[in-house]
Design an enzyme around this catalytic site. Sequence first.
Site, PDB file in Angstrom:
ATOM      1  N   GLY A   1      15.266  54.879  20.004  1.00  0.00           N
ATOM      2  CA  GLY A   1      14.628  54.005  18.791  1.00  0.00           C
ATOM      3  C   GLY A   1      14.592  54.752  17.416  1.00  0.00           C
TER       4      GLY A   1
ATOM      5  N   ASP B   1      22.334  51.810  23.372  1.00  0.00           N
ATOM      6  CA  ASP B   1      21.583  50.667  23.839  1.00  0.00           C
ATOM      7  C   ASP B   1      20.542  50.953  25.117  1.00  0.00           C
ATOM      8  OD1 ASP B   1      20.354  48.174  24.880  1.00  0.00           O
ATOM      9  OD2 ASP B   1      22.212  47.100  24.160  1.00  0.00           O
ATOM     10  N   VAL B   2      19.296  51.429  24.856  1.00  0.00           N
ATOM     11  CA  VAL B   2      18.418  51.765  25.889  1.00  0.00           C
ATOM     12  C   VAL B   2      18.569  50.574  27.262  1.00  0.00           C
ATOM     13  CG1 VAL B   2      17.153  53.235  24.538  1.00  0.00           C
ATOM     14  CG2 VAL B   2      16.401  51.152  24.919  1.00  0.00           C
TER      15      VAL B   2
ATOM     16  N   SER C   1       1.396  51.511  23.596  1.00  0.00           N
ATOM     17  CA  SER C   1       0.811  50.515  22.762  1.00  0.00           C
ATOM     18  C   SER C   1      -0.790  50.368  22.910  1.00  0.00           C
ATOM     19  CB  SER C   1       1.368  49.292  22.670  1.00  0.00           C
ATOM     20  OG  SER C   1       0.610  48.589  21.964  1.00  0.00           O
TER      21      SER C   1
ATOM     22  N   TYR D   1       4.845  41.708  26.315  1.00  0.00           N
ATOM     23  CA  TYR D   1       4.589  42.777  25.652  1.00  0.00           C
ATOM     24  C   TYR D   1       3.601  43.832  26.314  1.00  0.00           C
ATOM     25  CZ  TYR D   1       4.021  46.362  21.751  1.00  0.00           C
ATOM     26  OH  TYR D   1       4.301  47.575  20.928  1.00  0.00           O
TER      27      TYR D   1
ATOM     28  N   LYS E   1       4.211  47.529  28.377  1.00  0.00           N
ATOM     29  CA  LYS E   1       3.735  48.519  27.675  1.00  0.00           C
ATOM     30  C   LYS E   1       2.679  49.088  28.687  1.00  0.00           C
ATOM     31  CE  LYS E   1       5.709  49.116  23.816  1.00  0.00           C
ATOM     32  NZ  LYS E   1       6.495  50.261  23.534  1.00  0.00           N
TER      33      LYS E   1
END
Length: 265
Positions: A19, A69-70, A148, A161, A165
């Site tokens: 990233g 591309d992970v 996060s 999300y 995370k």
Amino acid sequence: MNPAIHASRFDGQVAVVTGSATGLGEAIAERFALEGANVACLDNNTIDNASTAALVTKHGGEALDIDCDVRLADSQNDAFNAVIERWGRIDVLVACAGIFVGGAITDIPMERWRDIEATNLTGVMVSNQLAAPHMMAQRSGSIINVASMAAKTSWPNSTEYSATKSGVIGITRSVAMDLGPYGVTVNALCPGNTLTDMVRKVSVEVGAELDMTGEEWLEMRANDTALKRLAAPWEMAGVVAFLASDDARYLTGQSIEVDGGLILS
């Protein structure tokens, strides 16, 4: 950029940053270059990733600009093989690739769920899996997984999300246990709101739901913190560099909140 740079802390080391094209990943790649590392920049945003690699070179480090591309294990495997072919070792992995999407629990398309899970969770697991054998053989290394503040708390419309995370923290704890006997540390960074393109985009989308402009939403989030401001990307990069340094050799399995005092624990 943070003026407190330790110019030789990572001399001769190899850092892999997923990233890396923009935002936190770009700042982290630059920080390692400033401190003497060679940096492999992994991202599928090829235009911006080339700029990050050029920045690494500008600061004196060798750079590998890898289209990766992970979400695809084969893509990551090819990328890590390229790093080993070039430098023969991996000293630091920063699994930073991630995306944000949000919506009500009643409106989460499975295609969207699979995409964020593949990026934020499976992508991190695969990065850790590929770095681990090299660090075990070296009996040294540091992995920093970017989670996060949403891994430890949640807001409305953030199920996808927050779930992914939170999973990053679970991966971090488990990999820390697996790699600890080999002298490898594994920690998670939990950033608060940081002024990146991703957060600015989120501010517009979420702010609209609250009848606010993006700037008004960012100001509100800043006022939620003890420091009354949002972070700059280089501030997160500095914490990552600390976690990868010898100063953090006895720190592992932790999820470090760097959020200006938003979540106080």
